[in-house]
Design a protein around this motif. Sequence first.
Motif, PDB file in Angstrom:
ATOM      1  N   ARG A   1      52.484  17.722  57.114  1.00  0.00           N
ATOM      2  CA  ARG A   1      51.490  17.732  58.126  1.00  0.00           C
ATOM      3  C   ARG A   1      51.771  16.771  59.323  1.00  0.00           C
TER       4      ARG A   1
ATOM      5  N   CYS B   1      54.616  15.496  59.819  1.00  0.00           N
ATOM      6  CA  CYS B   1      55.820  15.806  60.516  1.00  0.00           C
ATOM      7  C   CYS B   1      55.727  16.731  61.404  1.00  0.00           C
ATOM      8  N   ALA B   2      54.985  17.890  61.080  1.00  0.00           N
ATOM      9  CA  ALA B   2      54.669  19.066  61.878  1.00  0.00           C
ATOM     10  C   ALA B   2      54.216  18.826  63.088  1.00  0.00           C
ATOM     11  N   THR B   3      53.088  17.641  63.309  1.00  0.00           N
ATOM     12  CA  THR B   3      52.312  17.345  64.394  1.00  0.00           C
ATOM     13  C   THR B   3      52.974  16.336  65.186  1.00  0.00           C
ATOM     14  N   ALA B   4      53.830  15.627  64.868  1.00  0.00           N
ATOM     15  CA  ALA B   4      54.398  14.516  65.467  1.00  0.00           C
ATOM     16  C   ALA B   4      55.122  14.858  66.368  1.00  0.00           C
TER      17      ALA B   4
ATOM     18  N   LEU C   1      59.012  22.876  55.664  1.00  0.00           N
ATOM     19  CA  LEU C   1      57.964  22.507  56.052  1.00  0.00           C
ATOM     20  C   LEU C   1      56.478  23.254  55.896  1.00  0.00           C
ATOM     21  N   GLY C   2      56.770  24.806  56.138  1.00  0.00           N
ATOM     22  CA  GLY C   2      55.968  25.515  56.079  1.00  0.00           C
ATOM     23  C   GLY C   2      55.272  25.404  54.459  1.00  0.00           C
TER      24      GLY C   2
ATOM     25  N   MET D   1      53.344  22.507  53.625  1.00  0.00           N
ATOM     26  CA  MET D   1      52.124  22.306  54.029  1.00  0.00           C
ATOM     27  C   MET D   1      51.083  22.864  53.275  1.00  0.00           C
TER      28      MET D   1
END
Lengths: 189, 189
Positions: free
Chosen positions: B101, B103-106, B147-148, B151
């Motif tokens: 999460r 890395c996904a939003t950074a 990534l998915g 998560m």
Amino acid sequence: MRRPNGPELDRDRLIGAAFAVLAQEGLDGLTMRKVAAHLGVQAPAIYWHVEDKAMLLGSMARDIYADAYAACPGAQDWRQWLLQFGAALRASFARRRDGARLCATAKPVAHPDPKENAARIAAPLVALGLDPQAALSFQAVVISYVLGWSMFEANGPMHDFLDRIMPFGETFQTGLDAIVGGLSNPYAH
Amino acid sequence: MRRPNGPELDRDRLIGAAFAVLAQEGLDGLTMRKVAAHLGVQAPAIYWHVEDKAMLLGSMARDIYADAYAACPGAQDWRQWLLQFGAALRASFARRRDGARLCATAKPVAHPDPKENAARIAAPLVALGLDPQAALSFQAVVISYVLGWSMFEANGPMHDFLDRIMPFGETFQTGLDAIVGGLSNPYAH
DNA sequence: ACCTGAACACCGTTCAAGT
DNA sequence: ACCTGAACACCGTTCAAGT
């Protein structure tokens, strides 16, 4: 403000207002106070209709997934269904601001019986000849990919970064084709 | 509290403290005040060393990706590298709480020159015979999937939900194998 | 150069009280 | 049954002031 016929809020109006705030403010700006203001009400009023914010987000996520499932009828085989579903899910994420991030963090709202959930989710692929286990696993794989890709797509600075070093927009289909092409039905062979 | 030799903070100690707080509190509990407290300092002190929280999160994400790249040397061909990298990235995400999460939003922290970034990222796959465009696209596809999937793995209620209707743990490899097997090198048409 | 104190404009949630 | 007002324990960030 109104009241003759029914309460100020109900779950549907609540979720609708939440999507409206999401569209205007993004996920970080989706606050209970803003949703309440959108309905002409104070923030604590929301807690009469929904347990907490996590439940509200979960209901929104369910709607986003439901749109994708509804958008891919009439597939001829399971590979075609997965390709349609992948594209539809990507579109459903993109239709709402931060749709993928919302779905990635939301708690699932589902039937309490796992068998029920499994059967309902597997149904479209089972109808096309896949065994139930593969139906669920293949969907999980496609959803994971689409979710991850959509998170990058919706992360402005990350999208810019990627778009400068590769044809990011085209990459989605490349990956989806690879996944669906690479999956193999344990029945056949 | 100390001071003879150098300042109380510096970027490395700062990021280290942020990872410590992340481990204890999770991403939602990763606040500037708690990171500061971990360093025996007040929250505003952090802003002398880093522009804002987004930059701090970006630096953390860079470290998480770097671990994954460092963990897959010695691959014999590009498919093997992608398989190793996918597994290493999943492990790197799982090693930190809410790593995916984060890395996904950074926001990406990277060299200002796109060519530089592209060359550095593509390098390990180009060395194994892939053309630079494919190297970047294939990595984007694998990263999106991992990534998915990660998560969902890190989202407690979602993980429980999935684990009850499918062998979720095994699904990761199924998907990764499908992706890497389904990708095809445009050189070797 | 590096840090503190105090403040600003927010959060989600609880709960007594109103109607 | 459904909503308000006030409060609690927080946020990220700014900025003057200290050393």
